[in-house]
Scaffold this motif. Structure first.
Motif, mmCIF file in Angstrom:
data_model
loop_
_atom_site.group_PDB
_atom_site.id
_atom_site.type_symbol
_atom_site.label_atom_id
_atom_site.label_comp_id
_atom_site.label_asym_id
_atom_site.label_seq_id
_atom_site.Cartn_x
_atom_site.Cartn_y
_atom_site.Cartn_z
ATOM 1 N N SER A 20 0.843 -1.191 0.000
ATOM 2 C CA SER A 20 0.000 0.000 0.000
ATOM 3 C C SER A 20 0.877 1.239 0.000
ATOM 4 O O SER A 20 1.974 1.234 0.572
ATOM 5 C CB SER A 20 -0.900 0.026 1.237
ATOM 6 O OG SER A 20 -1.759 -1.090 1.281
ATOM 7 N N TRP A 52 -3.689 8.350 -12.168
ATOM 8 C CA TRP A 52 -4.620 8.513 -11.065
ATOM 9 C C TRP A 52 -6.040 8.784 -11.544
ATOM 10 O O TRP A 52 -6.998 8.226 -11.027
ATOM 11 C CB TRP A 52 -4.144 9.659 -10.171
ATOM 12 C CG TRP A 52 -4.944 9.767 -8.913
ATOM 13 C CD1 TRP A 52 -6.058 10.531 -8.706
ATOM 14 C CD2 TRP A 52 -4.694 9.058 -7.695
ATOM 15 N NE1 TRP A 52 -6.518 10.349 -7.426
ATOM 16 C CE2 TRP A 52 -5.694 9.455 -6.790
ATOM 17 C CE3 TRP A 52 -3.728 8.138 -7.288
ATOM 18 C CZ2 TRP A 52 -5.759 8.959 -5.496
ATOM 19 C CZ3 TRP A 52 -3.799 7.652 -5.999
ATOM 20 C CH2 TRP A 52 -4.797 8.061 -5.127
ATOM 21 N N ARG A 71 -5.817 1.838 -7.510
ATOM 22 C CA ARG A 71 -5.842 2.981 -6.609
ATOM 23 C C ARG A 71 -7.247 3.156 -6.069
ATOM 24 O O ARG A 71 -8.238 2.816 -6.716
ATOM 25 C CB ARG A 71 -5.332 4.269 -7.283
ATOM 26 C CG ARG A 71 -6.382 5.128 -8.026
ATOM 27 C CD ARG A 71 -6.618 4.613 -9.400
ATOM 28 N NE ARG A 71 -7.416 5.542 -10.189
ATOM 29 C CZ ARG A 71 -8.654 5.279 -10.608
ATOM 30 N NH1 ARG A 71 -9.236 4.148 -10.265
ATOM 31 N NH2 ARG A 71 -9.305 6.138 -11.360
ATOM 32 N N THR A 73 -9.326 6.216 -4.886
ATOM 33 C CA THR A 73 -9.289 7.675 -4.878
ATOM 34 C C THR A 73 -9.874 8.258 -3.594
ATOM 35 O O THR A 73 -9.472 9.339 -3.175
ATOM 36 C CB THR A 73 -10.035 8.246 -6.088
ATOM 37 O OG1 THR A 73 -11.384 7.746 -6.083
ATOM 38 C CG2 THR A 73 -9.364 7.829 -7.384
ATOM 39 N N ASN A 76 -6.996 7.946 -1.164
ATOM 40 C CA ASN A 76 -5.703 8.443 -1.647
ATOM 41 C C ASN A 76 -4.601 7.404 -1.470
ATOM 42 O O ASN A 76 -3.506 7.699 -0.979
ATOM 43 C CB ASN A 76 -5.308 9.735 -0.923
ATOM 44 C CG ASN A 76 -5.789 10.979 -1.655
ATOM 45 O OD1 ASN A 76 -6.528 10.888 -2.633
ATOM 46 N ND2 ASN A 76 -5.388 12.130 -1.178
ATOM 47 N N THR A 77 -4.904 6.199 -1.874
ATOM 48 C CA THR A 77 -3.978 5.091 -1.681
ATOM 49 C C THR A 77 -3.819 4.300 -2.976
ATOM 50 O O THR A 77 -4.796 4.077 -3.694
ATOM 51 C CB THR A 77 -4.470 4.170 -0.553
ATOM 52 O OG1 THR A 77 -4.569 4.927 0.658
ATOM 53 C CG2 THR A 77 -3.512 3.010 -0.329
ATOM 54 N N VAL A 78 -2.586 3.915 -3.236
ATOM 55 C CA VAL A 78 -2.261 3.068 -4.384
ATOM 56 C C VAL A 78 -1.824 1.710 -3.840
ATOM 57 O O VAL A 78 -1.107 1.636 -2.833
ATOM 58 C CB VAL A 78 -1.141 3.686 -5.231
ATOM 59 C CG1 VAL A 78 -0.776 2.772 -6.393
ATOM 60 C CG2 VAL A 78 -1.561 5.055 -5.746
ATOM 61 N N TYR A 79 -2.240 0.665 -4.523
ATOM 62 C CA TYR A 79 -1.931 -0.692 -4.078
ATOM 63 C C TYR A 79 -1.136 -1.431 -5.152
ATOM 64 O O TYR A 79 -1.243 -1.140 -6.342
ATOM 65 C CB TYR A 79 -3.222 -1.473 -3.796
ATOM 66 C CG TYR A 79 -4.104 -0.832 -2.759
ATOM 67 C CD1 TYR A 79 -5.203 -0.053 -3.137
ATOM 68 C CD2 TYR A 79 -3.848 -0.995 -1.401
ATOM 69 C CE1 TYR A 79 -6.019 0.543 -2.188
ATOM 70 C CE2 TYR A 79 -4.666 -0.397 -0.444
ATOM 71 C CZ TYR A 79 -5.743 0.371 -0.851
ATOM 72 O OH TYR A 79 -6.546 0.964 0.092
ATOM 73 N N CYS A 95 7.080 3.408 -3.784
ATOM 74 C CA CYS A 95 6.045 4.081 -4.560
ATOM 75 C C CYS A 95 6.535 5.488 -4.876
ATOM 76 O O CYS A 95 7.347 6.054 -4.141
ATOM 77 C CB CYS A 95 4.703 4.105 -3.833
ATOM 78 S SG CYS A 95 4.695 4.949 -2.246
#
Length: 126
Positions: A20, A52, A71, A73, A76-79, A95
């Protein structure tokens, strides 16, 4: 932009991990997010990227079909979901964020990414 990566660990070959990356500091609508990795003695390399705003993705050939970038939204997290892990996936995973442009998306070069998280270690045992 502040990025906080988490989720690394030790796993056996064939196993799975999910990384994450919590992002803060601004809105990310015009950004591309990437996961990169660096193994000992090797250069940092792209693993996967995501735009994004649209959710468009791209992957390194070495991870296609095994890793999935996504992601959230709202959070506000990218996996980075990593399945069928191999010993050669062992590395520190980072990241990163960059302002989106045609060139940045085309090349996903390390030098185009100005914001980086602290890295999380992934170790895959055979």
């Amino acid at each position: 932009v502040q990025l906080q990566a988490s989720g690394g660990g030790l796993v056996q070959a064939g196993g799975s991990l999910r990384l994450s990356c919590a992002a803060s500091g601004r809105t990310f609508g015009s950004y591309v997010m990437g996961w990169f990795r660096q193994a000992p003695g090797k250069e940092r390399e792209l693993v996967a990227g995501i735009i994004w705003s649209s959710g468009s993705t791209k992957y390194a050939d070495s991870v296609k079909g095994r890793f999935t970038i996504s992601r959230d939204t709202a959070k506000n997290t990218v996996y980075l979901q990593m399945n069928s892990l191999k010993p050669e996936d062992t590395a520190v995973y980072y990241c990163a964020a960059a302002t989106l442009s045609v060139n940045v998306w085309a090349t996903m070069a390390v030098q185009d990414f100005g914001s980086w998280g602290q890295g999380t270690q992934v170790t895959v045992s055979s």
